[in-house]
Write a protein that holds these residues in place. Structure first.
Motif, PDB file in Angstrom:
ATOM      1  N   THR A 235      12.281  -6.603   7.933  1.00 15.43           N
ATOM      2  CA  THR A 235      10.983  -6.250   6.872  1.00 15.43           C
ATOM      3  C   THR A 235      11.065  -4.651   6.767  1.00 15.43           C
ATOM      4  N   CYS A 236      11.948  -3.846   7.082  1.00 16.64           N
ATOM      5  CA  CYS A 236      12.143  -2.384   7.264  1.00 16.64           C
ATOM      6  C   CYS A 236      12.125  -1.488   6.152  1.00 16.64           C
ATOM      7  N   ASP A 237      11.995  -0.497   5.861  1.00 11.47           N
ATOM      8  CA  ASP A 237      12.664  -0.382   4.691  1.00 11.47           C
ATOM      9  C   ASP A 237      13.442   0.849   4.571  1.00 11.47           C
ATOM     10  N   VAL A 238      13.421   0.998   6.509  1.00 13.34           N
ATOM     11  CA  VAL A 238      15.340   1.591   7.028  1.00 13.34           C
ATOM     12  C   VAL A 238      15.144   1.421   8.817  1.00 13.34           C
ATOM     13  N   LEU A 239      16.305   1.661   9.129  1.00  7.72           N
ATOM     14  CA  LEU A 239      16.295   1.961  10.656  1.00  7.72           C
ATOM     15  C   LEU A 239      17.284   3.040  10.859  1.00  7.72           C
ATOM     16  N   VAL A 240      16.429   4.043  12.037  1.00  4.71           N
ATOM     17  CA  VAL A 240      16.861   4.883  12.024  1.00  4.71           C
ATOM     18  C   VAL A 240      16.738   4.593  13.445  1.00  4.71           C
ATOM     19  N   SER A 241      18.182   6.094  14.001  1.00  3.15           N
ATOM     20  CA  SER A 241      18.516   5.766  15.196  1.00  3.15           C
ATOM     21  C   SER A 241      17.639   7.089  16.553  1.00  3.15           C
ATOM     22  N   ILE A 242      17.445   7.369  17.135  1.00  7.41           N
ATOM     23  CA  ILE A 242      17.671   8.306  18.232  1.00  7.41           C
ATOM     24  C   ILE A 242      18.846   8.521  19.028  1.00  7.41           C
ATOM     25  N   PRO A 243      18.939   9.992  18.915  1.00  3.40           N
ATOM     26  CA  PRO A 243      19.727  10.357  19.515  1.00  3.40           C
ATOM     27  C   PRO A 243      20.627  10.379  20.815  1.00  3.40           C
ATOM     28  N   MET A 244      21.631  10.327  21.476  1.00  4.60           N
ATOM     29  CA  MET A 244      20.864   9.769  22.987  1.00  4.60           C
ATOM     30  C   MET A 244      22.360  10.956  23.213  1.00  4.60           C
TER      31      MET A 244
ATOM     32  N   LEU B  98      16.389   4.805  25.001  1.00  6.41           N
ATOM     33  CA  LEU B  98      15.193   4.973  26.014  1.00  6.41           C
ATOM     34  C   LEU B  98      13.932   3.771  26.277  1.00  6.41           C
ATOM     35  N   ASN B  99      12.800   3.796  27.444  1.00  4.83           N
ATOM     36  CA  ASN B  99      11.921   3.297  27.165  1.00  4.83           C
ATOM     37  C   ASN B  99      10.969   2.500  25.898  1.00  4.83           C
ATOM     38  N   VAL B 100      10.488   2.049  26.089  1.00  9.85           N
ATOM     39  CA  VAL B 100      10.189   2.342  24.455  1.00  9.85           C
ATOM     40  C   VAL B 100       8.686   2.823  24.379  1.00  9.85           C
ATOM     41  N   SER B 101       8.765   3.140  25.140  1.00 15.81           N
ATOM     42  CA  SER B 101       6.987   4.365  25.732  1.00 15.81           C
ATOM     43  C   SER B 101       7.463   5.811  25.409  1.00 15.81           C
ATOM     44  N   VAL B 102       8.623   5.760  26.038  1.00 17.72           N
ATOM     45  CA  VAL B 102       9.469   7.154  25.270  1.00 17.72           C
ATOM     46  C   VAL B 102       9.962   7.267  24.480  1.00 17.72           C
ATOM     47  N   ALA B 103      10.353   6.517  23.805  1.00 16.82           N
ATOM     48  CA  ALA B 103      10.770   6.439  22.348  1.00 16.82           C
ATOM     49  C   ALA B 103       9.894   6.512  21.250  1.00 16.82           C
TER      50      ALA B 103
ATOM     51  N   TYR C 214      15.947  12.661  12.707  1.00 13.04           N
ATOM     52  CA  TYR C 214      15.991  13.789  12.411  1.00 13.04           C
ATOM     53  C   TYR C 214      16.512  13.700  11.012  1.00 13.04           C
ATOM     54  N   GLU C 215      16.833  12.349  10.279  1.00 15.05           N
ATOM     55  CA  GLU C 215      17.352  12.699   8.938  1.00 15.05           C
ATOM     56  C   GLU C 215      15.905  11.687   8.326  1.00 15.05           C
ATOM     57  N   ALA C 216      15.207  11.190   8.491  1.00 15.21           N
ATOM     58  CA  ALA C 216      13.979  10.180   8.493  1.00 15.21           C
ATOM     59  C   ALA C 216      12.897  11.398   8.146  1.00 15.21           C
ATOM     60  N   ASP C 217      12.556  11.132   6.429  1.00 14.07           N
ATOM     61  CA  ASP C 217      11.073  12.004   6.530  1.00 14.07           C
ATOM     62  C   ASP C 217      10.003  10.835   6.394  1.00 14.07           C
ATOM     63  N   PHE C 218       9.206  11.480   8.104  1.00  9.18           N
ATOM     64  CA  PHE C 218       7.340  10.821   8.024  1.00  9.18           C
ATOM     65  C   PHE C 218       6.571  12.046   7.442  1.00  9.18           C
TER      66      PHE C 218
ATOM     67  N   ARG D 232       0.810  -0.834  -0.186  1.00  3.83           N
ATOM     68  CA  ARG D 232       0.289  -0.239   0.146  1.00  3.83           C
ATOM     69  C   ARG D 232       0.763   1.588  -0.048  1.00  3.83           C
ATOM     70  N   ASP D 233       1.985   0.684   0.000  1.00  2.00           N
ATOM     71  CA  ASP D 233       3.246   2.039  -0.383  1.00  2.00           C
ATOM     72  C   ASP D 233       3.091   3.018   1.277  1.00  2.00           C
ATOM     73  N   ILE D 234       3.155   2.228   2.455  1.00  2.00           N
ATOM     74  CA  ILE D 234       3.607   2.475   3.553  1.00  2.00           C
ATOM     75  C   ILE D 234       4.622   1.804   4.095  1.00  2.00           C
ATOM     76  N   TRP D 235       5.673   3.644   4.043  1.00  5.19           N
ATOM     77  CA  TRP D 235       7.052   3.310   4.426  1.00  5.19           C
ATOM     78  C   TRP D 235       7.257   3.153   5.763  1.00  5.19           C
ATOM     79  N   LEU D 236       8.194   1.609   5.851  1.00  4.70           N
ATOM     80  CA  LEU D 236       8.550   0.967   7.469  1.00  4.70           C
ATOM     81  C   LEU D 236       9.190   1.824   8.346  1.00  4.70           C
ATOM     82  N   ILE D 237       9.055   2.295   9.802  1.00  5.64           N
ATOM     83  CA  ILE D 237      10.346   2.667   9.457  1.00  5.64           C
ATOM     84  C   ILE D 237      10.990   2.397  11.145  1.00  5.64           C
ATOM     85  N   GLY D 238      11.853   1.468  11.010  1.00  4.44           N
ATOM     86  CA  GLY D 238      12.159   0.878  11.859  1.00  4.44           C
ATOM     87  C   GLY D 238      13.548   1.626  12.843  1.00  4.44           C
ATOM     88  N   THR D 239      13.715   1.857  14.334  1.00  6.06           N
ATOM     89  CA  THR D 239      14.019   1.992  15.186  1.00  6.06           C
ATOM     90  C   THR D 239      15.218   1.564  15.772  1.00  6.06           C
TER      91      THR D 239
END
Length: 247
Positions: free
Chosen positions: A209-218, A225-230, A183-187, A167-174
């Motif tokens: 299966t994700c299209d791209v993996l991104v990291s949260i700056p620490m 981070l806790n999953v809910s905070v992330a 902040y480089e990813a396009d949402f 369905r052309d939905i982009w999958l962004i994993g962390t």
């Protein structure tokens, strides 16, 4: 349809506000006569819902914990969208979805639902296996979001993710070792944010299966981070980008 138990002021008040007709009965702590309880009782009576004062010990036994704040409701399940195709067909604009791969802590699940509601995500998608499920504790922590955010359980998460791709939905994993920073990813387009479990992270097939993996700056001493905070950090970045694009 089987009734479910809801407890805590936020969860019960939210159900009364959004779908009072689904509430069958409410048990309250007979020893509480404060303004907050008076307001809840008044709202219930205005909606024609039966309120029964009981000893706090009885509430403890019903819930199995003392963290009910003196109020328990029994209500029918709400008819939120439970079918992913039905949900996606009804969305106006680019979807924003949250996929949780194997969250086992009901407090984290509830917090994720609360964040998803706050940011305006269209649904939370979880696998049927290796996940806690939407129990009463998760609903209480969600503070009403369990009644407003479609919670969709799927048998095969990787297959569902491939269907989203179709369905052309982009999958962004962390991931800590993501090839891009958050902040480089396009949402701004159709997006599903994929979060891993509290301890192990995403399963291998989910990750692949994700299209791209991104990291949260620490910037401090902790590694993650806790999953809910992330989830909150990522979803609000997605909302920020979408608001900026709209103008």
């Amino acid at each position: 349809m089987k009734n479910k138990m809801i407890f805590g002021f936020h969860a019960v008040t939210s159900r009364l506000r959004h779908e009072a007709s689904s509430v069958e009965e409410i048990f309250i702590d007979a020893g509480r006569t404060d303004r907050r309880m008076q307001d809840l009782v008044a709202a219930a009576k205005a909606a024609g819902v039966r309120v029964m004062p009981v000893d706090s010990s009885r509430l403890d036994k019903i819930v199995g914990t003392r963290r009910h704040q003196g109020v328990i409701a029994f209500a029918s399940q709400l008819a939120l969208a439970r079918n992913l195709d039905e949900l996606l067909d009804a969305i106006d604009g680019p979807p924003l979805l949250l996929i949780l791969d194997g969250i086992t802590d009901p407090h984290n699940l509830g917090a994720c639902l609360r964040v998803a509601d706050g940011v305006g995500a269209h649904a939370v998608i979880v696998p049927k296996d290796r996940a806690v499920g939407l129990n009463a504790t998760a609903a209480k922590v969600a503070s009403g979001a369990a009644e407003t955010v479609p919670y969709i359980t799927v048998t095969n998460l990787a297959r569902t993710m491939r269907d989203l791709k179709d369905r052309d939905i982009w999958l962004i994993g962390t991931s800590d070792d993501g090839e891009k920073g958050l902040y480089e990813a396009d949402f701004t387009g159709p997006t599903a944010l994929v979060m891993g479990s509290e301890g192990e992270g995403m399963r291998r097939l989910t990750r692949e299966t994700c299209d791209v993996l991104v990291s949260i700056p620490m910037f401090g001493s902790v590694e993650s981070l806790n999953v809910s905070v992330a989830s909150g950090v990522c979803l609000y970045e997605a909302r920020r980008q979408r608001m900026a694009k709209e103008g």
